[in-house]
Design a protein around this motif. Structure first.
Motif, PDB file in Angstrom:
ATOM      1  N   PRO A  38       0.603  -1.169   0.057  1.00  0.00           N
ATOM      2  CA  PRO A  38       0.238  -0.172   0.041  1.00  0.00           C
ATOM      3  C   PRO A  38       1.045   1.316  -0.084  1.00  0.00           C
ATOM      4  O   PRO A  38       0.371   2.371  -0.506  1.00  0.00           O
ATOM      5  CB  PRO A  38      -0.977  -0.066   1.487  1.00  0.00           C
ATOM      6  CG  PRO A  38      -1.013  -1.650   1.456  1.00  0.00           C
ATOM      7  CD  PRO A  38       0.139  -2.185   1.262  1.00  0.00           C
TER       8      PRO A  38
ATOM      9  N   SER B 274      -3.872   4.216  -4.602  1.00  0.00           N
ATOM     10  CA  SER B 274      -4.340   3.656  -3.572  1.00  0.00           C
ATOM     11  C   SER B 274      -5.084   2.427  -3.781  1.00  0.00           C
ATOM     12  O   SER B 274      -5.492   1.613  -2.913  1.00  0.00           O
ATOM     13  CB  SER B 274      -5.077   4.699  -2.809  1.00  0.00           C
ATOM     14  OG  SER B 274      -6.093   5.156  -3.418  1.00  0.00           O
TER      15      SER B 274
ATOM     16  N   GLU C 149      -5.388  -9.000   3.731  1.00  0.00           N
ATOM     17  CA  GLU C 149      -5.816  -7.467   4.539  1.00  0.00           C
ATOM     18  C   GLU C 149      -5.185  -6.385   3.514  1.00  0.00           C
ATOM     19  O   GLU C 149      -5.861  -5.548   3.058  1.00  0.00           O
ATOM     20  CB  GLU C 149      -5.365  -7.237   5.671  1.00  0.00           C
ATOM     21  CG  GLU C 149      -6.275  -8.216   6.910  1.00  0.00           C
ATOM     22  CD  GLU C 149      -5.802  -8.040   8.343  1.00  0.00           C
ATOM     23  OE1 GLU C 149      -4.718  -7.337   8.440  1.00  0.00           O
ATOM     24  OE2 GLU C 149      -6.216  -8.622   9.059  1.00  0.00           O
ATOM     25  N   THR C 150      -3.836  -6.803   3.177  1.00  0.00           N
ATOM     26  CA  THR C 150      -3.288  -5.837   2.399  1.00  0.00           C
ATOM     27  C   THR C 150      -3.694  -5.883   0.909  1.00  0.00           C
ATOM     28  O   THR C 150      -3.852  -4.912   0.587  1.00  0.00           O
ATOM     29  CB  THR C 150      -1.537  -6.299   2.357  1.00  0.00           C
ATOM     30  OG1 THR C 150      -1.146  -6.178   3.687  1.00  0.00           O
ATOM     31  CG2 THR C 150      -0.687  -5.485   1.296  1.00  0.00           C
TER      32      THR C 150
ATOM     33  N   SER D  19      -7.097  -4.002   0.643  1.00  0.00           N
ATOM     34  CA  SER D  19      -7.103  -2.902   0.823  1.00  0.00           C
ATOM     35  C   SER D  19      -6.825  -2.078  -0.651  1.00  0.00           C
ATOM     36  O   SER D  19      -7.006  -0.878  -0.525  1.00  0.00           O
ATOM     37  CB  SER D  19      -5.976  -2.278   1.975  1.00  0.00           C
ATOM     38  OG  SER D  19      -4.619  -2.571   1.554  1.00  0.00           O
TER      39      SER D  19
ATOM     40  N   ALA E 111     -11.397 -10.034   5.210  1.00  0.00           N
ATOM     41  CA  ALA E 111     -10.895  -8.583   4.847  1.00  0.00           C
ATOM     42  C   ALA E 111     -11.979  -7.923   4.056  1.00  0.00           C
ATOM     43  O   ALA E 111     -11.635  -6.662   3.631  1.00  0.00           O
ATOM     44  CB  ALA E 111      -9.555  -8.740   3.953  1.00  0.00           C
TER      45      ALA E 111
ATOM     46  N   ARG F 225     -15.133  -6.306  -4.405  1.00  0.00           N
ATOM     47  CA  ARG F 225     -15.395  -5.397  -3.388  1.00  0.00           C
ATOM     48  C   ARG F 225     -16.579  -4.603  -3.951  1.00  0.00           C
ATOM     49  O   ARG F 225     -16.421  -4.046  -5.089  1.00  0.00           O
ATOM     50  CB  ARG F 225     -14.196  -4.199  -3.206  1.00  0.00           C
ATOM     51  CG  ARG F 225     -14.765  -3.261  -2.037  1.00  0.00           C
ATOM     52  CD  ARG F 225     -13.594  -2.441  -1.817  1.00  0.00           C
ATOM     53  NE  ARG F 225     -12.233  -2.786  -1.063  1.00  0.00           N
ATOM     54  CZ  ARG F 225     -12.354  -3.316   0.156  1.00  0.00           C
ATOM     55  NH1 ARG F 225     -13.272  -3.060   0.848  1.00  0.00           N
ATOM     56  NH2 ARG F 225     -11.383  -3.960   0.576  1.00  0.00           N
TER      57      ARG F 225
END
Length: 280
Positions: free
Chosen positions: A118, A124, A147-148, A151, A226, A274
């Motif tokens: 990140p 981003s 999680e990484t 994100s 996540a 997502r």
């Protein structure tokens, strides 16, 4: 042998990969001349499952020398970014991009540990976060990886993972029919085998590697925890290399068990999305 995670796991693995980059560049396995001439490095099932990438941004985590990354650019991705912890690998990927006429606005590569992605990559979030085969076994913490990676998935985007099935690591190497190791082990696997999958006879010095086995259930659960929605989990009956002596090579270059013999999954793939932001 299995062992607790050694303190030097990252340094040992990086030294191993750094040394193998020039061997891979020169190998028939990667066949860079054919790649430069237009050969696609991606597998047919990946192209079908990921779908059209035209106009989309794509981040490739643990990209090695960038062939898969650049193949996504060839398939129409607006911008691809590859990340790897090996500087020689990243330098090779940048050189390949230059040779193919793909400037930094189309194909960029950064050197960083995947857990630091990140703060290392230029944007981003990305429409697609991609991880190719033979990546997760080099990471000790699958929850932190999930999680990484999650994100970095933009709203409305997805993560796509193609990986060798961890069940294959539990079977005997010759026949692939007898379970010899624990599928659920969390210990590190330390190996000192010389050479490389691209050239088994290559003389090498940095032979120590530290790897981990991540059962499929842990990977799926980590991605869901996540915040990603699991779209599918597919298991595949073929491998990219002769994982067991009993496997036979087919016309598509993949290896499978002989006809009539019971099969086990040799690779798997996951798509996890997502949700788009409300109103979009």
């Amino acid at each position: 042998m299995y062992s607790p995670t050694p303190d030097d796991w990252r340094d040992a693995n990086r030294a191993r990969w750094d040394e193998r980059v020039p061997i891979h560049v020169a190998s028939d396995f990667y066949d860079l001349d054919a790649f430069r001439s237009g050969r696609d490095a991606l597998r047919a099932f990946e192209l079908a499952e990921v779908g059209d990438v035209t106009g989309r941004t794509l981040l490739h985590l643990q990209c090695h020398i960038g062939m898969d990354t650049l193949s996504w650019a060839r398939h129409g991705a607006r911008q691809v970014v590859g990340l790897d912890f090996s500087e020689p690998a990243v330098e090779t990927a940048r050189s390949l991009a230059d040779e193919l006429g793909l400037g930094p606005d189309r194909a960029a590569f950064v050197t960083a540990d995947v857990y630091d992605a990140p703060s290392a990559v230029p944007d981003s979030a990305y429409d697609i976060v991609y991880t190719g085969l033979g990546a997760l076994n080099w990471l000790p913490d699958i929850d932190r990886w999930a999680e990484t990676a999650a994100s970095l998935v933009a709203p409305g985007g997805f993560l796509y993972l193609a990986e060798f099935h961890p069940l294959t690591d539990t079977m005997d190497a010759k026949t692939g029919s007898v379970v010899t190791d624990d599928y659920f082990s969390r210990d590190a696997w330390v190996d000192e085998t010389p050479g490389t999958y691209a050239d088994f006879d290559a003389p090498t010095v940095h032979n120590r590697s530290v790897e981990w086995q991540h059962p499929v259930g842990r990977v799926v659960t980590a991605l869901a925890a996540a915040g990603l929605r699991i779209e599918f989990l597919h298991e595949h009956d073929s491998s990219l290399f002769q994982r067991f002596d009993a496997l036979e090579r087919h016309a598509d270059g993949h290896y499978r068990y002989p006809a009539g013999r019971p099969r086990i999954p040799l690779m798997y793939s996951i798509k996890a999305s997502r949700p788009a932001e409300p109103g979009r």
